[in-house]
Design an enzyme around this catalytic site. Structure first.
Site, PDB file in Angstrom:
ATOM      1  N   SER A 141       0.828  -1.264  -0.099  1.00  0.00           N
ATOM      2  CA  SER A 141      -0.105  -0.057   0.019  1.00  0.00           C
ATOM      3  C   SER A 141       0.930   1.194  -0.019  1.00  0.00           C
ATOM      4  CB  SER A 141      -0.806  -0.060   1.307  1.00  0.00           C
ATOM      5  OG  SER A 141      -1.594   1.109   1.554  1.00  0.00           O
ATOM      6  N   TYR A 154      -1.098  -1.120  10.504  1.00  0.00           N
ATOM      7  CA  TYR A 154      -1.248  -1.590   9.239  1.00  0.00           C
ATOM      8  C   TYR A 154       0.017  -0.966   8.372  1.00  0.00           C
ATOM      9  CZ  TYR A 154      -3.244  -1.116   4.545  1.00  0.00           C
ATOM     10  OH  TYR A 154      -3.440  -0.990   3.204  1.00  0.00           O
TER      11      TYR A 154
END
Length: 268
Positions: A141, A154
């Site tokens: 990401s 995350y």
């Protein structure tokens, strides 16, 4: 069309969201697709829709044994393995500020986002190294590239995927195995909503929309990114067009990580 004709691909987290988009695109390009996911009903339905060239196996990637079983099932069902897509991921619980984070979901997030990727890469490479090589694609990401507040576990997990991808690419190149990563940014999927409890869902949705509004303002390209944009990048890494490409991280983010947008006032 048929860019992946005859190739066997395993896609984790392939039942919905980005993974579903990848599965559909790979199947449309002629690949035989093994889908792994914890979402049993969605995964089975998608495989049935895609036809005889697709299969589904319930898989929790935080358990390396299940990842190995998924790869073994693909080899048994379709006769080989050419492409491994480590896509499964979770966002973790969102908190208003890091000081409020109890880190209770740390092991779950790291188990899915990091351990799952490492196990998928290792087990796919074990097969590929003895069968002429292949392509491994890890989903990270822009949160692993660009620092920022919120969802700290995350972000840390996605940064780990980037470093692991580059390191694995160096080691596995000897076996003609290419390892690359895709870093989507501001692509609408249900990953955040899934992390919210029922009572928090409205608050999380409002918070997420605020984040997306800021990302739109920071993004040089003003059109919204789509699952198809990510699937196109995965197709590039999966096929022969990228046969001399390994160890790369490709942001699919409309230019977000390139830098801040410069706002210029038009002259009267």
């Amino acid at each position: 069309m048929n860019e992946l004709a005859g190739k066997v691909a395993v896609i984790t987290g392939g039942a919905a969201g980005l993974g579903e988009g990848l599965a559909r695109r790979f199947a449309a390009e002629g690949a035989l697709v093994m889908i792994g996911d914890v979402e049993k009903d969605c995964g089975a339905a998608l495989a049935a829709e895609l036809g005889d060239g697709a299969s589904f196996l319930a898989t929790d990637v935080s358990d390396p044994g299940q990842v190995g079983g998924l790869i073994a099932a693909a080899v048994e069902r379709f006769g080989g393995l050419d492409i491994m897509v480590n896509n499964a991921g979770v966002s973790g619980t969102m908190h208003r500020r890091f000081l409020d984070d109890d880190l209770a979901d740390f092991h779950h997030v790291m188990g899915v986002n990091v351990l799952g990727v490492m196990a998928g890469t290792r087990d796919a490479a074990r097969y590929m190294s003895a069968h002429g090589g292949g392509s491994i694609i890890n989903l990270t990401s822009i949160g692993g590239i660009q620092a920022g507040g919120g969802v700290m576990t995350y972000r840390a997990s996605k940064a780990a995927v980037i470093q692991f991808t580059k390191s694995a690419a160096i080691e596995l190149a000897h076996y003609e195995i290419r390892v690359n990563a895709i870093a989507p940014g501001n692509i609408r999927t249900a990953i955040v909503a899934k992390s919210a409890s029922a009572e928090d869902r409205e608050r999380i949705e409002q918070f997420e929309e605020g984040i997306r509004a800021q990302m739109r303002a920071d993004r040089p390209l003003k059109r919204e990114g789509t699952v198809d944009d990510v699937a196109e990048a995965a197709l590039y890494f999966a096929g022969d067009r990228s046969r001399y490409v390994t160890g790369t991280v490709l942001p699919i983010d409309g230019g977000t990580v390139a830098g801040k947008v410069i706002v210029r006032k038009e002259k009267p």
